[in-house]
Design a protein around this motif. Structure first.
Motif, PDB file in Angstrom:
ATOM      1  N   HIS A   1      30.199  28.410  67.604  1.00 26.17           N
ATOM      2  CA  HIS A   1      31.718  28.545  67.254  1.00 26.17           C
ATOM      3  C   HIS A   1      32.499  28.111  68.620  1.00 26.17           C
ATOM      4  CE1 HIS A   1      30.926  31.549  63.922  1.00 26.17           C
ATOM      5  NE2 HIS A   1      30.930  30.346  63.677  1.00 26.17           N
ATOM      6  N   MET A   2      31.960  28.770  69.843  1.00 26.49           N
ATOM      7  CA  MET A   2      32.861  28.484  71.018  1.00 26.49           C
ATOM      8  C   MET A   2      32.570  26.782  71.493  1.00 26.49           C
ATOM      9  SD  MET A   2      32.102  29.803  75.121  1.00 26.49           S
ATOM     10  CE  MET A   2      30.396  28.687  75.292  1.00 26.49           C
ATOM     11  N   MET A   3      31.299  26.180  71.196  1.00 29.51           N
ATOM     12  CA  MET A   3      31.208  24.975  71.395  1.00 29.51           C
ATOM     13  C   MET A   3      31.965  23.971  70.563  1.00 29.51           C
ATOM     14  SD  MET A   3      29.693  22.527  73.294  1.00 29.51           S
ATOM     15  CE  MET A   3      28.238  23.508  74.206  1.00 29.51           C
ATOM     16  N   THR A   4      32.249  24.514  69.296  1.00 32.54           N
ATOM     17  CA  THR A   4      32.823  23.794  68.408  1.00 32.54           C
ATOM     18  C   THR A   4      34.447  23.550  68.836  1.00 32.54           C
ATOM     19  OG1 THR A   4      31.373  24.130  66.313  1.00 32.54           O
ATOM     20  CG2 THR A   4      33.584  23.381  65.867  1.00 32.54           C
ATOM     21  N   TYR A   5      35.040  24.661  69.354  1.00 32.87           N
ATOM     22  CA  TYR A   5      36.333  24.706  69.896  1.00 32.87           C
ATOM     23  C   TYR A   5      36.351  23.811  71.114  1.00 32.87           C
ATOM     24  CZ  TYR A   5      40.579  26.354  71.882  1.00 32.87           C
ATOM     25  OH  TYR A   5      41.876  26.378  72.569  1.00 32.87           O
TER      26      TYR A   5
ATOM     27  N   HIS B   1      38.708  17.827  73.306  1.00 30.52           N
ATOM     28  CA  HIS B   1      38.525  16.651  74.259  1.00 30.52           C
ATOM     29  C   HIS B   1      39.820  15.724  74.219  1.00 30.52           C
ATOM     30  CE1 HIS B   1      38.076  14.783  70.294  1.00 30.52           C
ATOM     31  NE2 HIS B   1      37.943  13.723  70.910  1.00 30.52           N
ATOM     32  N   ASP B   2      40.430  15.750  73.255  1.00 30.34           N
ATOM     33  CA  ASP B   2      41.766  15.127  73.104  1.00 30.34           C
ATOM     34  C   ASP B   2      42.888  15.560  73.071  1.00 30.34           C
ATOM     35  OD1 ASP B   2      41.489  15.759  70.387  1.00 30.34           O
ATOM     36  OD2 ASP B   2      41.477  13.695  69.722  1.00 30.34           O
TER      37      ASP B   2
ATOM     38  N   PHE C   1      46.834  20.029  77.237  1.00 35.50           N
ATOM     39  CA  PHE C   1      45.740  20.712  77.544  1.00 35.50           C
ATOM     40  C   PHE C   1      45.910  20.979  78.928  1.00 35.50           C
ATOM     41  CE2 PHE C   1      41.555  21.002  79.828  1.00 35.50           C
ATOM     42  CZ  PHE C   1      41.187  21.989  79.338  1.00 35.50           C
ATOM     43  N   SER C   2      45.437  22.379  79.417  1.00 28.41           N
ATOM     44  CA  SER C   2      45.280  22.784  80.838  1.00 28.41           C
ATOM     45  C   SER C   2      44.322  23.875  80.986  1.00 28.41           C
ATOM     46  CB  SER C   2      46.874  23.066  81.367  1.00 28.41           C
ATOM     47  OG  SER C   2      47.078  24.343  80.860  1.00 28.41           O
ATOM     48  N   PHE C   3      43.805  23.806  82.233  1.00 26.05           N
ATOM     49  CA  PHE C   3      42.774  24.691  82.658  1.00 26.05           C
ATOM     50  C   PHE C   3      43.784  25.996  83.358  1.00 26.05           C
ATOM     51  CE2 PHE C   3      39.918  21.430  82.962  1.00 26.05           C
ATOM     52  CZ  PHE C   3      38.575  22.003  82.300  1.00 26.05           C
ATOM     53  N   SER C   4      43.201  27.227  82.778  1.00 21.46           N
ATOM     54  CA  SER C   4      43.900  28.471  83.096  1.00 21.46           C
ATOM     55  C   SER C   4      42.684  29.552  83.246  1.00 21.46           C
ATOM     56  CB  SER C   4      45.081  28.818  82.123  1.00 21.46           C
ATOM     57  OG  SER C   4      44.403  29.165  80.871  1.00 21.46           O
ATOM     58  N   LYS C   5      43.081  30.787  83.911  1.00 24.01           N
ATOM     59  CA  LYS C   5      42.202  31.790  83.712  1.00 24.01           C
ATOM     60  C   LYS C   5      42.019  32.410  82.406  1.00 24.01           C
ATOM     61  CE  LYS C   5      44.180  34.088  87.342  1.00 24.01           C
ATOM     62  NZ  LYS C   5      44.500  34.840  88.264  1.00 24.01           N
ATOM     63  N   GLY C   6      43.145  32.343  81.591  1.00 18.55           N
ATOM     64  CA  GLY C   6      43.159  32.807  80.086  1.00 18.55           C
ATOM     65  C   GLY C   6      42.221  31.898  79.322  1.00 18.55           C
ATOM     66  N   LEU C   7      42.303  30.537  79.326  1.00 16.12           N
ATOM     67  CA  LEU C   7      41.380  29.789  78.742  1.00 16.12           C
ATOM     68  C   LEU C   7      40.013  30.248  78.994  1.00 16.12           C
ATOM     69  CD1 LEU C   7      40.560  27.308  76.940  1.00 16.12           C
ATOM     70  CD2 LEU C   7      40.648  25.664  78.919  1.00 16.12           C
ATOM     71  N   LEU C   8      39.544  30.279  80.019  1.00 15.53           N
ATOM     72  CA  LEU C   8      38.251  30.660  80.579  1.00 15.53           C
ATOM     73  C   LEU C   8      37.862  31.892  79.867  1.00 15.53           C
ATOM     74  CD1 LEU C   8      38.007  29.298  84.158  1.00 15.53           C
ATOM     75  CD2 LEU C   8      37.067  28.293  82.135  1.00 15.53           C
TER      76      LEU C   8
ATOM     77  N   ALA D   1      33.770  15.685  78.295  1.00 14.50           N
ATOM     78  CA  ALA D   1      34.385  15.668  76.981  1.00 14.50           C
ATOM     79  C   ALA D   1      35.949  15.119  77.282  1.00 14.50           C
ATOM     80  CB  ALA D   1      34.351  16.556  76.150  1.00 14.50           C
ATOM     81  N   ARG D   2      36.357  15.651  78.339  1.00 12.64           N
ATOM     82  CA  ARG D   2      37.823  15.593  78.475  1.00 12.64           C
ATOM     83  C   ARG D   2      37.973  14.163  79.135  1.00 12.64           C
ATOM     84  NH1 ARG D   2      42.220  17.339  76.475  1.00 12.64           N
ATOM     85  NH2 ARG D   2      43.353  16.747  78.456  1.00 12.64           N
ATOM     86  N   GLU D   3      37.028  13.518  79.640  1.00 13.81           N
ATOM     87  CA  GLU D   3      36.892  12.329  80.381  1.00 13.81           C
ATOM     88  C   GLU D   3      37.222  11.219  79.311  1.00 13.81           C
ATOM     89  OE1 GLU D   3      33.599   9.149  82.540  1.00 13.81           O
ATOM     90  OE2 GLU D   3      32.941  10.944  81.222  1.00 13.81           O
ATOM     91  N   GLY D   4      36.719  11.419  77.955  1.00 13.35           N
ATOM     92  CA  GLY D   4      36.978  10.539  76.773  1.00 13.35           C
ATOM     93  C   GLY D   4      36.146   9.301  76.478  1.00 13.35           C
ATOM     94  N   VAL D   5      35.111   8.907  77.533  1.00 16.77           N
ATOM     95  CA  VAL D   5      34.586   7.873  77.262  1.00 16.77           C
ATOM     96  C   VAL D   5      33.644   7.815  75.783  1.00 16.77           C
ATOM     97  CG1 VAL D   5      32.481   6.506  78.013  1.00 16.77           C
ATOM     98  CG2 VAL D   5      34.417   7.251  79.647  1.00 16.77           C
TER      99      VAL D   5
END
Length: 378
Positions: free
Chosen positions: A91-95, A100-101, A105-112, A212-216
């Motif tokens: 489930h986590m991997m699917t999210y 990826h697109d 999107f932004s990284f945050s402590k809340g996201l982690l 994944a965020r790299e988008g290639v």
């Protein structure tokens, strides 16, 4: 303080160039295959990553069983622990793959911490909280002697500050190549060890997210978790982490960690390319077989699953071809009556394997092993 990102040497840059070329080629090759077959490959690769990453932590579930769980199969013979950990990680991997697109999107402590809750929420307790930084010490024990701490994480009171620094580093554009940044993010997170449990899988998942965020490539093609889960590679993975020392010592050269990850990227790209080539070869051979036998072309989906993974279940075939339960059952009975498949198991746990009339050429194409090149020795 975080580990400084090392400069690449000439050989590193050569290997990185080869990785970029292989990934670009894969992107083109994937577009040449019908969507329904690439969707099946993506699902398999996701399951392979989940199975491998969990296996590093001692949860043993085959890739095929993970695929069945992803399809919604209930009768998969697993322990309750293995089932819970597999579904949570999937489930986590699917999210992560859906991010990826994501435009905002932004990284945050809340996201982690939210990702950690998805992974470990089913094990949340007051003393070992999920989705929150740990409140005490954390140790990685020696597998041969649990009384020995192979690694001791930073003091709990230092974790919030270190995670602030890590999130800011993740958010900034410092010109580091995305694959190198992803490898460093893995090392930073696993070394800080901010949670009571699940740190290894979280670190590998964050690396997957950055790739994944790299988008290639589509995110399912981007993970190196399946590569890390192979026994020899897992041993080297632990050795690389052990080389960092028994305590948090970020002021050191981690060039070998980068070379290890570049090898992983390179060989995983080779593995995906080889599987894609096998898929296309097997599809061609099975299409010729069902045509010669006067069978419906949709049966190729069931036969392809048997050739590539060793078995097929009714629900998997039903979903792959968009069939009703009754139609899927009739098709599999037809293949069984013809001796092409053999039914094993009963009722809901029933699966189908190759029968005496299953064609040999696609089995050979699917199961002939291929070699991987070590880019630093080539």
């Amino acid at each position: 303080m975080l580990f400084p990102t090392p400069a690449l040497d000439d050989l590193d840059r050569k290997v990185l160039d080869e990785i970029e070329q292989m990934r670009a080629d894969l992107r083109y090759q994937v577009r040449q295959v019908a969507v329904k077959w690439t969707e099946g490959l993506r699902k398999y690769l996701t399951a392979d990553a989940v199975a491998a990453s969990n296996s590093i932590e001692g949860f043993r579930v085959s890739t095929v069983d993970v695929v069945d769980l992803m399809e919604g199969e209930r009768d998969v013979e697993l322990s309750e622990d293995n089932r819970d950990e597999t579904l949570a990680y999937q489930h986590m991997m699917t999210y992560i793959q859906t991010l990826h697109d994501a435009e905002d999107f932004s990284f945050s402590k809340g996201l982690l911490n939210a990702l950690h809750w998805m992974l470990q929420g089913h094990r949340h307790t007051a003393s070992r909280p999920a989705g929150q930084w740990r409140r005490g010490p954390v140790y990685v024990t020696d597998p041969r002697d649990p009384s020995i701490a192979a690694y001791t994480g930073p003091d709990a009171e230092d974790v919030p500050g270190l995670m602030d620094e890590l999130v800011n580093w993740l958010a900034e554009d410092n010109g580091t190549h995305p694959l190198i940044k992803a490898a460093m993010a893995h090392l930073h997170l696993v070394s800080i060890h901010p949670w009571s449990d699940g740190n290894g899988r979280m670190s590998r998942s964050v690396q997957t997210l950055l790739i994944a965020r790299e988008g290639v490539l589509a995110p399912e093609f981007s993970s190196i978790e399946a590569w890390l889960g192979r026994p020899g590679n897992t041993w080297e993975y632990y050795r690389q982490l052990n080389d960092r020392g028994s305590r948090y010592q970020p002021d050191q050269d981690v060039s070998n960690w980068i070379k290890f990850n570049l090898t992983a990227y390179h060989q995983q790209a080779q593995t995906v390319r080889n599987r894609l080539d096998r898929t296309r070869s097997v599809l061609g051979l099975l299409t010729d077989f069902v045509t010669d036998e006067g069978l419906d072309e949709r049966l190729v989906a069931a036969l392809h699953e048997v050739a590539m993974t060793g078995k097929v279940r009714r629900l998997r075939y039903e979903h792959a071809e968009g069939l009703s339960v009754q139609q899927a059952q009739r098709d599999l009975r037809e293949l069984t009556s013809a001796g092409i498949l053999v039914s094993v198991g009963r009722t809901r746990a029933r699966s189908y394997i190759e029968g005496p009339r299953f064609p040999e050429p696609p089995l050979t194409a699917a199961r002939t092993p291929t070699s991987l090149i070590d880019p630093y020795r080539a």
